[in-house]
Design a protein around this motif. Structure first.
Motif, PDB file in Angstrom:
ATOM      1  N   MET B   1       0.850  -1.209   0.000  1.00  0.00           N
ATOM      2  CA  MET B   1       0.000   0.000   0.000  1.00  0.00           C
ATOM      3  C   MET B   1       0.872   1.240   0.000  1.00  0.00           C
ATOM      4  O   MET B   1       1.834   1.337   0.744  1.00  0.00           O
ATOM      5  CB  MET B   1      -0.835   0.028   1.279  1.00  0.00           C
ATOM      6  CG  MET B   1      -2.076  -0.812   1.218  1.00  0.00           C
ATOM      7  SD  MET B   1      -2.801  -0.775   2.838  1.00  0.00           S
ATOM      8  CE  MET B   1      -4.397  -0.142   2.439  1.00  0.00           C
ATOM      9  N   TYR B   3       0.795   5.467   0.191  1.00  0.00           N
ATOM     10  CA  TYR B   3      -0.017   6.625   0.526  1.00  0.00           C
ATOM     11  C   TYR B   3       0.708   7.845   0.051  1.00  0.00           C
ATOM     12  O   TYR B   3       1.815   8.135   0.493  1.00  0.00           O
ATOM     13  CB  TYR B   3      -0.241   6.698   2.035  1.00  0.00           C
ATOM     14  CG  TYR B   3      -1.062   5.546   2.513  1.00  0.00           C
ATOM     15  CD1 TYR B   3      -0.442   4.375   2.929  1.00  0.00           C
ATOM     16  CD2 TYR B   3      -2.432   5.606   2.492  1.00  0.00           C
ATOM     17  CE1 TYR B   3      -1.202   3.306   3.331  1.00  0.00           C
ATOM     18  CE2 TYR B   3      -3.189   4.545   2.911  1.00  0.00           C
ATOM     19  CZ  TYR B   3      -2.579   3.387   3.318  1.00  0.00           C
ATOM     20  OH  TYR B   3      -3.317   2.343   3.724  1.00  0.00           O
ATOM     21  N   GLY B  72       9.213  15.001  10.289  1.00  0.00           N
ATOM     22  CA  GLY B  72       8.095  15.288   9.373  1.00  0.00           C
ATOM     23  C   GLY B  72       6.778  15.415  10.112  1.00  0.00           C
ATOM     24  O   GLY B  72       5.708  15.296   9.533  1.00  0.00           O
ATOM     25  N   ASP B  93       1.907  17.491   2.529  1.00  0.00           N
ATOM     26  CA  ASP B  93       1.405  16.715   3.657  1.00  0.00           C
ATOM     27  C   ASP B  93       1.544  15.228   3.358  1.00  0.00           C
ATOM     28  O   ASP B  93       2.053  14.454   4.177  1.00  0.00           O
ATOM     29  CB  ASP B  93      -0.075  17.065   3.884  1.00  0.00           C
ATOM     30  CG  ASP B  93      -0.495  16.741   5.295  1.00  0.00           C
ATOM     31  OD1 ASP B  93       0.203  17.179   6.234  1.00  0.00           O
ATOM     32  OD2 ASP B  93      -1.523  16.039   5.453  1.00  0.00           O
ATOM     33  N   ALA B  97       3.872  12.347   4.987  1.00  0.00           N
ATOM     34  CA  ALA B  97       3.319  11.090   5.501  1.00  0.00           C
ATOM     35  C   ALA B  97       4.117   9.914   4.960  1.00  0.00           C
ATOM     36  O   ALA B  97       4.461   8.974   5.691  1.00  0.00           O
ATOM     37  CB  ALA B  97       1.849  10.959   5.111  1.00  0.00           C
ATOM     38  N   ALA B  98       4.453   9.991   3.645  1.00  0.00           N
ATOM     39  CA  ALA B  98       5.217   8.909   3.039  1.00  0.00           C
ATOM     40  C   ALA B  98       6.615   8.835   3.650  1.00  0.00           C
ATOM     41  O   ALA B  98       7.152   7.754   3.879  1.00  0.00           O
ATOM     42  CB  ALA B  98       5.296   9.129   1.529  1.00  0.00           C
ATOM     43  N   ARG B 100       7.452   9.712   6.695  1.00  0.00           N
ATOM     44  CA  ARG B 100       7.321   9.128   8.029  1.00  0.00           C
ATOM     45  C   ARG B 100       7.143   7.627   7.942  1.00  0.00           C
ATOM     46  O   ARG B 100       7.675   6.864   8.721  1.00  0.00           O
ATOM     47  CB  ARG B 100       6.096   9.717   8.754  1.00  0.00           C
ATOM     48  CG  ARG B 100       6.235  11.137   9.218  1.00  0.00           C
ATOM     49  CD  ARG B 100       5.170  11.447  10.277  1.00  0.00           C
ATOM     50  NE  ARG B 100       3.791  11.194   9.831  1.00  0.00           N
ATOM     51  CZ  ARG B 100       3.061  12.079   9.166  1.00  0.00           C
ATOM     52  NH1 ARG B 100       3.554  13.263   8.861  1.00  0.00           N
ATOM     53  NH2 ARG B 100       1.841  11.787   8.816  1.00  0.00           N
ATOM     54  N   ARG B 101       6.380   7.234   6.918  1.00  0.00           N
ATOM     55  CA  ARG B 101       6.006   5.838   6.794  1.00  0.00           C
ATOM     56  C   ARG B 101       7.198   4.980   6.379  1.00  0.00           C
ATOM     57  O   ARG B 101       7.400   3.891   6.870  1.00  0.00           O
ATOM     58  CB  ARG B 101       4.878   5.741   5.764  1.00  0.00           C
ATOM     59  CG  ARG B 101       4.180   4.427   5.676  1.00  0.00           C
ATOM     60  CD  ARG B 101       2.869   4.619   4.942  1.00  0.00           C
ATOM     61  NE  ARG B 101       3.097   5.002   3.543  1.00  0.00           N
ATOM     62  CZ  ARG B 101       2.498   6.040   2.940  1.00  0.00           C
ATOM     63  NH1 ARG B 101       1.671   6.796   3.606  1.00  0.00           N
ATOM     64  NH2 ARG B 101       2.747   6.310   1.684  1.00  0.00           N
ATOM     65  N   ILE B 114      -0.667   2.109  19.410  1.00  0.00           N
ATOM     66  CA  ILE B 114      -2.077   2.249  19.016  1.00  0.00           C
ATOM     67  C   ILE B 114      -2.913   1.394  19.965  1.00  0.00           C
ATOM     68  O   ILE B 114      -2.761   0.164  20.005  1.00  0.00           O
ATOM     69  CB  ILE B 114      -2.263   1.822  17.560  1.00  0.00           C
ATOM     70  CG1 ILE B 114      -1.442   2.752  16.659  1.00  0.00           C
ATOM     71  CG2 ILE B 114      -3.736   1.851  17.167  1.00  0.00           C
ATOM     72  CD1 ILE B 114      -1.286   2.274  15.257  1.00  0.00           C
ATOM     73  N   LEU B 117      -4.846  -1.934  19.052  1.00  0.00           N
ATOM     74  CA  LEU B 117      -4.190  -3.068  18.395  1.00  0.00           C
ATOM     75  C   LEU B 117      -3.330  -3.835  19.389  1.00  0.00           C
ATOM     76  O   LEU B 117      -2.809  -3.263  20.360  1.00  0.00           O
ATOM     77  CB  LEU B 117      -3.333  -2.569  17.238  1.00  0.00           C
ATOM     78  CG  LEU B 117      -4.083  -1.840  16.111  1.00  0.00           C
ATOM     79  CD1 LEU B 117      -3.109  -1.420  15.019  1.00  0.00           C
ATOM     80  CD2 LEU B 117      -5.194  -2.696  15.527  1.00  0.00           C
ATOM     81  N   PHE B 125       2.562  -2.829  12.364  1.00  0.00           N
ATOM     82  CA  PHE B 125       1.675  -1.826  11.751  1.00  0.00           C
ATOM     83  C   PHE B 125       2.358  -0.981  10.690  1.00  0.00           C
ATOM     84  O   PHE B 125       1.965  -0.948   9.529  1.00  0.00           O
ATOM     85  CB  PHE B 125       1.079  -0.938  12.845  1.00  0.00           C
ATOM     86  CG  PHE B 125       0.025   0.011  12.337  1.00  0.00           C
ATOM     87  CD1 PHE B 125      -1.233  -0.445  11.966  1.00  0.00           C
ATOM     88  CD2 PHE B 125       0.304   1.370  12.200  1.00  0.00           C
ATOM     89  CE1 PHE B 125      -2.190   0.411  11.489  1.00  0.00           C
ATOM     90  CE2 PHE B 125      -0.660   2.238  11.718  1.00  0.00           C
ATOM     91  CZ  PHE B 125      -1.904   1.751  11.367  1.00  0.00           C
ATOM     92  N   GLN B 126       3.427  -0.290  11.108  1.00  0.00           N
ATOM     93  CA  GLN B 126       4.030   0.661  10.168  1.00  0.00           C
ATOM     94  C   GLN B 126       4.672  -0.066   8.988  1.00  0.00           C
ATOM     95  O   GLN B 126       4.609   0.398   7.850  1.00  0.00           O
ATOM     96  CB  GLN B 126       5.062   1.547  10.880  1.00  0.00           C
ATOM     97  CG  GLN B 126       5.484   2.728  10.021  1.00  0.00           C
ATOM     98  CD  GLN B 126       6.436   3.656  10.733  1.00  0.00           C
ATOM     99  OE1 GLN B 126       6.579   3.611  11.954  1.00  0.00           O
ATOM    100  NE2 GLN B 126       7.104   4.492   9.976  1.00  0.00           N
ATOM    101  N   ARG B 128       3.793  -2.889   7.655  1.00  0.00           N
ATOM    102  CA  ARG B 128       2.717  -3.271   6.731  1.00  0.00           C
ATOM    103  C   ARG B 128       2.229  -2.062   5.944  1.00  0.00           C
ATOM    104  O   ARG B 128       1.981  -2.143   4.738  1.00  0.00           O
ATOM    105  CB  ARG B 128       1.543  -3.850   7.504  1.00  0.00           C
ATOM    106  CG  ARG B 128       1.766  -5.243   8.041  1.00  0.00           C
ATOM    107  CD  ARG B 128       0.575  -5.598   8.944  1.00  0.00           C
ATOM    108  NE  ARG B 128       0.686  -6.911   9.525  1.00  0.00           N
ATOM    109  CZ  ARG B 128       0.252  -8.026   8.909  1.00  0.00           C
ATOM    110  NH1 ARG B 128      -0.308  -7.941   7.723  1.00  0.00           N
ATOM    111  NH2 ARG B 128       0.410  -9.194   9.493  1.00  0.00           N
ATOM    112  N   LEU B 129       2.086  -0.954   6.682  1.00  0.00           N
ATOM    113  CA  LEU B 129       1.614   0.291   6.054  1.00  0.00           C
ATOM    114  C   LEU B 129       2.562   0.686   4.929  1.00  0.00           C
ATOM    115  O   LEU B 129       2.146   1.120   3.852  1.00  0.00           O
ATOM    116  CB  LEU B 129       1.572   1.382   7.129  1.00  0.00           C
ATOM    117  CG  LEU B 129       0.506   2.456   7.041  1.00  0.00           C
ATOM    118  CD1 LEU B 129      -0.882   1.846   6.951  1.00  0.00           C
ATOM    119  CD2 LEU B 129       0.592   3.359   8.270  1.00  0.00           C
ATOM    120  N   ARG B 170       8.098  -1.599  16.718  1.00  0.00           N
ATOM    121  CA  ARG B 170       7.300  -1.031  15.637  1.00  0.00           C
ATOM    122  C   ARG B 170       8.172  -0.144  14.751  1.00  0.00           C
ATOM    123  O   ARG B 170       8.081  -0.167  13.526  1.00  0.00           O
ATOM    124  CB  ARG B 170       6.168  -0.187  16.222  1.00  0.00           C
ATOM    125  CG  ARG B 170       5.343   0.509  15.165  1.00  0.00           C
ATOM    126  CD  ARG B 170       4.270   1.352  15.747  1.00  0.00           C
ATOM    127  NE  ARG B 170       4.830   2.502  16.481  1.00  0.00           N
ATOM    128  CZ  ARG B 170       4.062   3.374  17.147  1.00  0.00           C
ATOM    129  NH1 ARG B 170       2.761   3.215  17.187  1.00  0.00           N
ATOM    130  NH2 ARG B 170       4.617   4.375  17.779  1.00  0.00           N
TER     131      ARG B 170
END
Lengths: 826, 238, 355
Positions: B1, B3, B72, B93, B97-98, B100-101, B114, B117, B125-126, B128-129, B170
């Motif tokens: 994925m 973003y 960021g 923005d 986000a990208a 950070r991800r 979180i 979870l 989480f991150q 996978r994100l 994480r």
């Protein structure tokens, strides 16, 4: 005391920082109080009016002769009685609307009125001003209390128009006038009300003495002398169901409002736990804290409840015309007058606000007071708490459903009907979070991607915070589906029933028997008249219940059209034989009769036993009805006037026939109307009856939408901390906002989906239990999928509207604000 | 994925000892009722891949602000933040986000897991994100961070040290180019803090990423390769 | 002569005219038909109502005795008053108001009743042919043509009566052929009487039935403006002389000027003769306190040209009609130059407090 004061002001400082939370609390309590006290005001006003109406004519224990059937009798009866030595004074009363507000129009004959009574007194009082003749001489006068004049926004001498367009005689003020009443000369009243030559009551000024001929020998059965108090008692009994229905809706709305209050209080208590700990730590005793918390609730109840009571007053004022119109149309009960701000009602409104606020805050109060000074090390264990919460809810829900089932199984009254309704609603309300939680868990299980997985998990965590608002929505949606379904079902049934029942094209009532014979002869010679359906009626009491006996011809028209619920194969022939009767559904249910049962009808010449051969629906009739062959009726009640007729003509001929009848017979016809006019009147009665229901229904929906908005607003602050880590992990704000929106819409939609079956159960309960108990007739149970779709759409719209503000706020959150979540120097 | 936009520069493998982070003339101020207060007044800083650095300074000196800007999480007024040669201050923005991800990871003092979870889901989480979930690496992290027995628990059921271990898991599961930590031991006692630091440095070394940590503690700062001090909005020149 | 009817109705209606005392009777009569001399009475039309005139009344008083010879008095009165002039309207819009008074008097008892009705709806009315005047269950109706034979009935709280009437003499026009002057200003009415009724029937008084018979006197009068502005009350006598002659006398008491007096001497055969104003002398003798008023109890009544000089005394001094407009009316007996009986009406005596 000082301690309590400072503790209280510290507690109150919380609200300054959480205006949204405060607004939710305030609005919730105010609206709950408004709806409840509004309904109470309506009921109280109606009951006051019944008493007042009774006392206007029965001051000092005076009695009145009233029509045995129908609302009026020809004034001929008055003349006959006077000339037989009966000291009676005629009156014609009806509810009239002026600028949409109801007033009681009273037509009196001042010369025969006792001067000592309230009605005579007000006119006599005017006469001392030297203007008595002006009451009689055209244009006459309208005598009203000074308050009534103020309500009308008129001053002495003004001529006010009724909403029908007719204009009242000039107003005169009299302190003796009954509140809400407009007293005019009887002749003026007959003209204003379009009731020429009709009177609705004859006040008995003096008991007839031995030399006076008995009532029946003078006017037959047209008039009766009800025992003292019977009129009021009948009125109260007949209208009881109506008021109970109103009360039930008021209570429902109140409960929905309290959901908001409970949610807002709960949140506030949660948020203030650290503050409370600090207060305890610095030396506030449990008692001080308890007193301060109680004072806070009381203060809120006073302020919000005060606003609520005022709102309720406004609400009741706005609904009064509809309530009055339906009470008048359904029961002949005249509700008039202006709502007065009664101190008792005001106090009880504040009382209910306080009680409601305390009930809503009780959990939080107790929890706060039991709080240990030292915080437990681990943070609030929401997951464990939620599990317990759901388990408890599920158990309570099962109990509520069980109670509903028991009430249905064993109950046999309107109250048990409402108990079924309450059990169903409470059970569903308790079960909703359980169902939603299960659905979300399912979603979580099937979502593998991190973001959807988080979406489901997070929604589940949100549930306790939103469940109250969602429950309020559930109740509102379900009542919308349920009540909407019932009203729509009734609308269709009623329209269809009217079509069948109103088989003739023209209906008229002759002013008397001789006139009726003349008109009948003439009509029989008119080639366009296909059939003439005479009718006559008598009044009886069956098991103490007022019941009309209607004589009708077993004409082909009725055989083809008259709507029946159940009948023997030869019902009409049996009726024509004169020994059988059709009975209304209400009577069938109340007397627990069946086809083939025999029924004893009391007549002046003893009991008349008839066999029940059919049951017909008689929607909206608060009294019982028996239908027999007209000749059989005349045989048992020879004095019952045969003056009512239905005329079958081609529909296009109807207006011409009416015009011809009026031109030819004029005053000989007391009333005449075509099918369309009667249908219009009946439909209007129907609309009035359900206008109040619909209004309360809509208000409940608005309240629950506010509840959702309030919950979302109060949760918005907490949300930021929950969402920030996800954002920090690299999900953009836009994306997060979309997910937030989606979450609320999904939860609301799920609630609406649960609401549909609940609403259907509710509708079933209303038509099959409550209505039968309240009114004595059962409606066919129908489903309206289009209506569900509209409720669903409404739900989504509600969610969107409620979610938009918090989400806009989230979108507008700057990164700096989000980052601050992570800042150490907080 | 994915973003938003991806940053190719941030993904290109860096040369050994290449400059991972370069902060130049970075300025930031906050609006207060008394007028704007300058927090950063021209910060210059560099960090190489595989290098660890402690950022120290008194309360209010702007350490966290600097870290948030690099991470960021916030935007600067002036200056540059080059991460692998790309300027993070110019990103949208979605771009941030990208960043950070996919390039960065942050460990906070408040752990900021979180809450809805489990530990397992939080750790993954991150990664996978960012679309780079590596089960073998995650398992290794879990083993090294001693999280094996805590995987099905929720954050609220963990102690502070356990939560912080999950947080660093994480952060590292995504194999960031740069790990940022904001007083990660601020809520931990000394023994737990030491244990955490040992684990953290161990796994940081294993990934070869840059590590920038804000801390008050001279003792912990000493465990890192470099130490810089922020005072009055600028880096003290040693 | 019973012009008090006007006052009653005006008071009942609270007309502004009433506030001006009896001046109202002489006040606004515009629009109504006026009473003029020389217009002959027409029968049977004049038995019935005259809606073009403002006011009229049907009046019967009777002196009776029971089987023991104890004296009784009976009164039956129906008034009509129009509120506004113009075409008579039908239904409740009708401008007429009707009022009935009835009474039974004995030496020790006096009971009375009052009732009102609106015109146009049938509760009260008066038809000429056959004659029938009624209000509620009170009725005065002829048996056959004319008024020679009739029935009359009424009831009240404590009494009920029904009588047969049979006249053995003709109708007697009062004044000049029925034109009866009432004031120096020209106020007048049309007025005729039937003084020759024999009456018999039954009265139920306080639950006790009594058979009665005696003599009755009927008055019929209509007008639009009978009184002068300053006339505040009157005293009216109807006398049955033992000789079979009948005498009607009245005095209208004037606030400012000379009292107006008039009368008629009717021979036993029924021939009426108008009496001169100065021929009549009416002198109150003993006064009597009743209902807060001081009223003459006994009178000296003189008609000089006929040599009549009698002293009257009431059967019951308390024959006071405490109706909407109160007055004294009751049977009297007289002695002197002639013996006989009759009826006396005294109006306009204000209560003490108002003097």
């Amino acid at each position: 005391m000082r301690q309590v004061f400072w503790t209280l002001s510290t507690l109150l400082s919380h609200w300054r920082r959480r205006p949204g939370n405060f607004a939710a609390l305030f609005v919730g309590l105010a609206i709950a109080t408004a709806l409840w006290s509004g309904v109470q005001a309506l009921n109280a006003q109606a009951r006051k009016s019944y008493d007042q109406a009774a006392s206007v004519f029965s001051s000092g224990g005076a009695q009145s002769l009233t029509p045995a059937s129908g609302a009026t009798v020809p004034q001929d009866a008055y003349i006959k009685l006077r000339r037989a030595g009966w000291k009676v004074s005629p009156a014609l009363e009806a509810a009239v609307l002026i600028h949409g507000a109801p007033y009681q129009l009273i037509g009196v004959e001042p010369l025969t009125l006792p001067r000592g009574g309230q009605l005579g007194g007000q006119i006599a009082a005017r006469a001392e001003g030297g203007d008595f003749a002006a009451f009689l001489a055209p244009p006459g006068q309208t005598i009203a209390a000074p308050d009534t004049l103020r309500d009308l926004g008129a001053k002495e001498g003004d001529r006010v128009a009724l909403d029908t367009g007719k204009i009242l005689p000039p107003l005169r003020s009299s302190a003796l006038a009954p509140p809400g009443a407009l007293t005019v000369d009887i002749g003026v009243a007959q003209t204003l009300l379009d009731r020429p030559g009709q009177v609705s009551r004859l006040m008995l000024l003096k008991k007839p003495d031995a030399g006076t001929p008995p009532l029946a020998s003078v006017v037959g059965e047209a008039l009766r002398l009800p025992p003292p108090g019977e009129e009021e008692a009948d009125l109260k009994r007949l209208t009881e169901s109506f008021h109970l229905n109103l009360t039930a809706f008021g209570l429902l709305a109140f409960l929905v409002g309290l959901f908001i209050v409970h949610a807002a209080f709960g949140l506030a208590f949660e948020q203030r736990l650290p503050m409370v700990r600090t207060l305890r730590a610095v030396g506030a005793s449990t008692r001080t804290l308890g007193a301060a918390l109680f004072a806070e609730v009381a203060l809120l109840a006073l302020v919000a409840g005060g606003c609520g009571v005022i709102g309720g007053f406004e609400l009741a004022s706005a609904l009064l015309p509809n309530v009055a119109a339906s009470l008048d149309a359904l029961y002949g009960a005249r509700v008039a007058g202006r709502l007065a701000l009664d101190p008792v009602w005001l106090l009880s409104g504040l009382g209910i606000a306080l009680a409601g606020a305390l009930a809503a805050a009780a959990g939080g109060l107790v929890k706060t007071l039991r709080l240990p000074i030292l915080a437990a090390a681990q943070p609030f264990a929401w997951r464990e708490a939620q599990r317990r919460f759901l388990r408890r809810r599920a158990i309570l829900a099962l109990l509520a459903f069980g109670a509903a089932l028991a009430a249905y199984g064993f109950g046999d009254s309107l109250y048990s009907g409402f108990a079924v309704l309450a059990g169903l609603l409470i059970g569903a309300a308790l079960l909703l979070p359980v169902l939603l939680s299960a659905a979300l868990r399912l979603g979580e299980r099937f979502a593998h991607a991190p973001l959807p997985n988080w979406f489901w998990a997070d929604s589940r965590q949100q549930l306790p915070g939103l469940s109250l608002a969602l429950t309020a929505l559930l109740l509102a949606f379900a009542t919308n589906v349920g009540v909407g379904g019932m009203v729509e079902g009734f609308r269709q049934t009623f329209a269809h029933w009217l079509d069948e029942r109103l088989a003739a094209e023209v209906y008229f009532e002759a002013a008397g028997e001789p006139q009726a014979r003349r008109i009948e002869d003439w009509l029989k010679r008119q080639p366009e008249v296909q059939a003439l359906l005479p009718g006559a009626s008598a009044s009886v009491r069956l098991s103490g219940w007022p019941t009309g006996v209607i004589g009708m011809a077993a004409d082909a028209t009725y055989r083809d059209h008259f709507p029946m619920l159940d009948q023997t194969p030869d019902a009409w022939d049996a009726m024509k034989r004169g020994d059988s009767a059709l009975i209304s559904e209400q009577l069938w249910r109340r007397l627990k009769l069946g086809l083939g049962s025999s029924l004893d009808l009391p007549t002046a010449r003893g009991m008349w036993r008839v066999q029940v051969v059919g049951v017909f629906p008689d929607y909206g009739n608060p009294k019982g009805q028996v239908r027999v062959d007209i000749d059989a009726l005349s045989a048992h009640w020879p004095e019952a006037p045969r003056v009512s007729y239905g005329v079958r003509v081609a529909p296009a001929e109807a207006p011409r026939l009416i015009a011809a009848l009026q031109a030819r017979f004029g005053q000989d016809i007391a009333r005449i109307a075509d099918q369309a006019a009667i249908r219009k009147i009946s439909t209007r009665i129907f609309e009035h009856t359900f206008a109040v229901t619909t209004a309360l229904n809509t208000l409940t929906l608005v309240v629950s939408a506010i509840a959702l908005l309030a919950s979302l607003t109060t949760l918005a602050d907490m949300r930021l901390a929950q969402v920030a880590p996800v954002w920090a992990s690299g999900v953009s704000r836009r994306r997060l906002a979309q997910l937030e929106f989606l979450r609320i819409v999904a939860l609301t939609a799920a609630t609406a989906i649960v609401a549909v079956p609940l609403g259907l159960a509710l509708a079933w309960c209303l038509v099959a239990v409550v209505n039968v108990q309240a009114f004595g007739w059962r409606l066919p149970y129908e489903m309206f999928p289009a209506q569900w779709a509209s409720v669903l759409a409404l739900a989504l719209l509600t969610a969107a509207v409620a979610a938009i503000a918090p989400i806009l706020r989230f979108v507008r959150t700057t990164p700096a604000q989000l980052a601050r979540i992570f800042a150490n120097e907080r | 994925m994915t973003y938003g936009a991806t940053i190719e520069d941030a993904r290109t493998p860096a040369k050994a000892k290449a400059q991972l982070l370069r902060v130049s003339r970075l300025r930031k101020s906050y609006a207060t009722p008394q007028g704007p207060v300058a927090v950063l007044r021209g910060v210059d800083l560099t960090l190489e891949s595989g290098e660890s650095m402690a950022l120290m300074g008194e309360s209010g000196s702007g350490k966290s602000t600097l870290l948030h800007l690099i991470g960021g999480l916030d935007t600067a007024e002036a200056g540059e933040i080059l991460i692998d040669g790309a300027d993070a201050t110019r990103l949208s923005d979605a771009g941030r986000a990208a960043l950070r991800r996919e390039t960065l990871a942050v460990v906070f003092q408040q752990f900021n897991l979180i809450p809805s979870l489990t530990v397992r889901a939080n750790v993954a989480f991150q990664a996978r994100l960012a679309g780079r979930f590596d089960p073998a690496w995650t398992d290794e992290l879990i083993r090294r961070l001693k999280l094996e027995n805590l995987l099905e628990r929720y954050p609220e059921q963990l102690s502070g040290g356990q939560q912080q271990r999950a947080a660093i898991g994480r952060a590292l599961a995504v194999r960031p180019r740069l790990l940022l930590a904001d007083e990660p031991t601020g809520n931990l006692d000394e023994a737990t803090a030491d244990e955490f630091m040992a684990l953290a440095l161990d796994v940081v070394a294993a990934t070869g990423c840059g590590f920038l940590m804000v801390t008050h503690s001279e003792r912990l700062a000493a465990k890192l390769q470099r130490q810089v001090r922020l005072s009055a909005g600028v880096i003290d020149r040693p | 002569m019973n012009a008090k009817a006007l006052a009653f109705v005006l008071l009942a209606l609270g007309s502004p005219a009433a506030a001006q005392g009896f001046a109202g009777l002489g006040g606004e009569a515009a629009g109504f038909e006026q009473v003029v001399p020389g217009k002959p009475l027409v029968f049977p039309q004049d038995f019935g109502a005259h809606p073009t005139f403002r006011t009229e009344w049907w009046y019967l008083t009777a002196n009776l005795t029971d089987e023991t010879g104890a004296p009784y008095g009976v009164q039956w009165t129906l008034f009509r008053q129009a509120g506004t002039p113009g075409e008579e309207r039908s239904g409740w819009a009708n401008q007429n108001v009707w009022m009935g008074h009835a009474a039974v008097t004995t030496a020790t008892d006096h009971v009375f009743a009052e009732t009102f009705a609106r015109g146009g709806v049938g509760q009260a009315g008066a038809l000429a042919q056959p004659f029938h005047a009624w209000i509620d269950d009170w009725s005065f109706s002829s048996e056959g043509d004319g008024l020679a034979r009739a029935k009359i009935s009424a009831s009240g709280d404590a009494f009920r009566y029904a009588f047969d009437l049979a006249a053995d003499g003709p109708l007697a026009p009062q004044g000049d052929g029925g034109f009866s002057l009432k004031s120096d200003e020209g106020g007048a009415s049309y007025y005729f009487s039937q003084p020759f009724y024999k009456i018999s029937g039954v009265v139920t008084l306080r639950g006790k039935e009594v058979k009665l018979k005696g003599l009755a006197w009927m008055d019929r009068e209509w007008s639009s403006q009978p009184l002068g502005k300053t006339q505040k009350g009157w005293d009216w006598f109807s006398l049955h002389l033992a000789s079979g002659e009948k005498v009607m006398l009245f005095r209208l008491r004037d606030e400012t000027g000379r009292d107006f007096q008039a009368g008629t001497w009717i021979s036993a055969g029924g021939a009426p003769q108008k009496l001169d104003r100065d021929d009549i002398v009416l002198t109150p003798l003993a006064q009597n306190e009743i209902a807060g008023r001081t009223l003459p109890a006994r009178w000296r009544v003189q008609v000089k040209s006929r040599g009549l000089d009698v002293e009257t005394k009431p059967v019951n001094p308390a024959s006071f009609m405490a109706t909407s407009f109160p007055y004294w009316e009751g049977p009297i007996a007289f002695d002197g130059s002639q013996r006989g009986e009759g009826y006396l009406e005294m109006t306009g005596y204000a209560p003490q407090a108002q003097r």
